[in-house]
Design an enzyme around this catalytic site. Structure first.
Site, PDB file in Angstrom:
ATOM      1  N   GLU A 148       2.925  -7.206   8.477  1.00 39.09           N
ATOM      2  CA  GLU A 148       3.073  -5.812   8.387  1.00 39.09           C
ATOM      3  C   GLU A 148       4.070  -5.311   7.179  1.00 39.09           C
ATOM      4  OE1 GLU A 148       1.574  -3.636  10.723  1.00 39.09           O
ATOM      5  OE2 GLU A 148       0.489  -5.402  10.840  1.00 39.09           O
TER       6      GLU A 148
ATOM      7  N   ASP B  50     -10.452   0.711 -24.409  1.00 37.41           N
ATOM      8  CA  ASP B  50     -10.988   0.619 -23.048  1.00 37.41           C
ATOM      9  C   ASP B  50     -11.058   1.872 -22.449  1.00 37.41           C
ATOM     10  OD1 ASP B  50     -11.295  -2.202 -22.858  1.00 37.41           O
ATOM     11  OD2 ASP B  50      -9.595  -2.619 -21.919  1.00 37.41           O
TER      12      ASP B  50
ATOM     13  N   PRO C 112       0.799  -1.231   0.004  1.00 41.05           N
ATOM     14  CA  PRO C 112       0.004   0.069   0.137  1.00 41.05           C
ATOM     15  C   PRO C 112       1.078   1.205  -0.092  1.00 41.05           C
ATOM     16  CG  PRO C 112      -0.190  -1.302   2.190  1.00 41.05           C
ATOM     17  CD  PRO C 112       0.786  -1.921   1.294  1.00 41.05           C
TER      18      PRO C 112
ATOM     19  N   ARG D 222      -4.011  -8.557 -20.670  1.00 41.59           N
ATOM     20  CA  ARG D 222      -5.152  -8.143 -21.741  1.00 41.59           C
ATOM     21  C   ARG D 222      -4.417  -7.345 -22.853  1.00 41.59           C
ATOM     22  NH1 ARG D 222      -8.666  -4.684 -20.914  1.00 41.59           N
ATOM     23  NH2 ARG D 222     -10.613  -5.649 -21.682  1.00 41.59           N
TER      24      ARG D 222
HETATM   25  N1  ADE Z   1      -1.086  -5.255   0.131  1.00 41.90           N
HETATM   26  C1  ADE Z   1      -1.821  -4.624   0.997  1.00 41.90           C
HETATM   27  N2  ADE Z   1      -2.425  -3.737   0.619  1.00 41.90           N
HETATM   28  C2  ADE Z   1      -2.218  -3.444  -0.621  1.00 41.90           C
HETATM   29  C3  ADE Z   1      -2.598  -2.672  -1.591  1.00 41.90           C
HETATM   30  N3  ADE Z   1      -3.354  -1.629  -1.271  1.00 41.90           N
HETATM   31  N4  ADE Z   1      -1.774  -2.487  -2.539  1.00 41.90           N
HETATM   32  C4  ADE Z   1      -0.917  -3.448  -2.982  1.00 41.90           C
HETATM   33  N5  ADE Z   1      -0.447  -4.142  -2.155  1.00 41.90           N
HETATM   34  C5  ADE Z   1      -1.146  -4.358  -0.893  1.00 41.90           C
END
Ligand code: ADE
Length: 233
Positions: free
Chosen positions: A116, A169, A89, A154
Site C-alpha cells: 500500500e 523529441d 501514484p 537519453r
Molecule cells: N507506484 C504505483 N503506481 C505508480 C505510479 N503510477 N507512478 C509511480 N509509482 C507508482
C-alpha cells in the site's frame, strides 16, 4: 550520472539493464546504475519490511525503521548525497520538463514502494521528490523507476549517437508538437504509397510537409499541447 535504485525486487531491473542503449551507456561509463535490496536492511529473523496499517484497512505498509536506514546507508556510498525520488501514484506527474531537470543532477536515488505504500514518516524524514508516472496504479514503483532511468539517460551528453536527436523529441523544451509520420522502403505496401513529397528530393517542400503533418497531428490528437500554457511545460 549515478542512479541508485532501492527496491525489494532488484531482479526486475536485471534484464532491462542488460540490453541496448542502457547497457552501452553503462559500458561506456556515462551512467552507473546500482541496485540495492531494501530487505538487506531488515534486521529481524523474518526479514520483515512491512506491517499492517495502524487504524486497520487492507494491505501492508513499508516500515519507516527499515526504509530510512536503507536510504541513509546508500547515501553514504558516494561522496555527495543524491536527490531522493519516491515512486508513488500520489506524486507530481512526470513530464519531459521534470525529466530535463533530473538530467542535470549528478546522482539520483530511486525509492520503489510495494504494497500500500510507505509509512508517512519516510516522507516526513527524507522529504523525497514524490513522482507519479501517470494516473493508474502499478504493482510497485520499479516500472516507474525504470521509466525515469530510461527518459533521463537519453538526455545525458554522449548517450545518444546524434546529439540533436533528443533536442527535437516531442515534449522537449522548445518542441510542443508530436512527431511527424515517418516512412522507409518499400515505396508501396498493400496499396499504401509513401507521400510523393517525401520522394521529391525538394528539402524545402519536405520540411513544409513535415511541419504541417506535426501541426495537424497535434491538433487532432493532443490539442492541449497547443495551449498557451500547456500542462507540464
Ligand atoms: N507506484 C504505483 N503506481 C505508480 C505510479 N503510477 N507512478 C509511480 N509509482 C507508482
Amino acid at each position: 550520472m549515478r542512479f541508485d535504485v532501492l527496491t525489494l525486487f532488484p531482479g526486475i531491473f536485471e534484464g532491462y539493464l542488460a540490453e541496448s542503449l542502457l547497457k552501452e551507456a553503462m559500458d561506456r561509463g556515462l551512467i552507473e546504475v546500482n541496485l540495492y535490496n531494501m530487505r538487506d536492511w531488515a534486521n529481524d529473523k523474518h526479514n520483515t519490511m512491512d506491517d499492517r496499517p495502524f487504524g486497520g484497512g487492507p494491505g501492508m505498509v513499508l516500515k519507516v525503521d527499515r526504509v530510512v536506514p536503507c536510504v541513509e546507508a546508500v547515501q553514504s556510498y558516494a561522496p555527495r548525497p543524491g536527490r531522493v525520488l519516491m515512486m508513488t501514484p500520489q506524486g507530481r506527474p512526470l513530464t519531459q520538463r521534470i525529466v530535463e531537470e533530473l538530467a542535470q543532477e549528478e546522482r539520483l536515488l530511486l525509492l520503489c514502494g510495494r504494497y500500500e505504500g510507505f509509512d508517512q514518516r519516510v516522507v516526513d524524514i527524507l522529504q523525497p521528490d514524490e513522482i507519479s508516472i501517470g494516473d493508474y496504479v502499478l504493482n510497485g514503483g520499479e516500472v516507474a523507476a525504470a521509466v525515469i532511468i530510461d527518459s533521463v539517460m537519453r538526455l545525458i551528453p554522449g548517450v545518444l549517437g546524434d546529439e540533436n536527436s533528443a533536442v527535437v523529441d516531442s515534449f522537449s523544451s522548445g518542441n510542443r508538437l508530436l512527431e511527424e509520420d515517418q516512412y522507409t522502403r518499400p515505396r508501396e505496401y498493400r496499396g499504401l504509397a509513401v507521400p510523393e513529397i517525401l520522394l521529391s528530393g525538394d528539402h524545402g517542400l519536405i520540411e513544409k510537409w513535415r511541419e504541417a503533418n506535426r501541426l495537424d497531428k497535434t491538433f487532432l490528437r493532443r490539442p492541449d499541447l497547443l495551449d498557451d500554457e500547456p500542462s507540464g511545460y
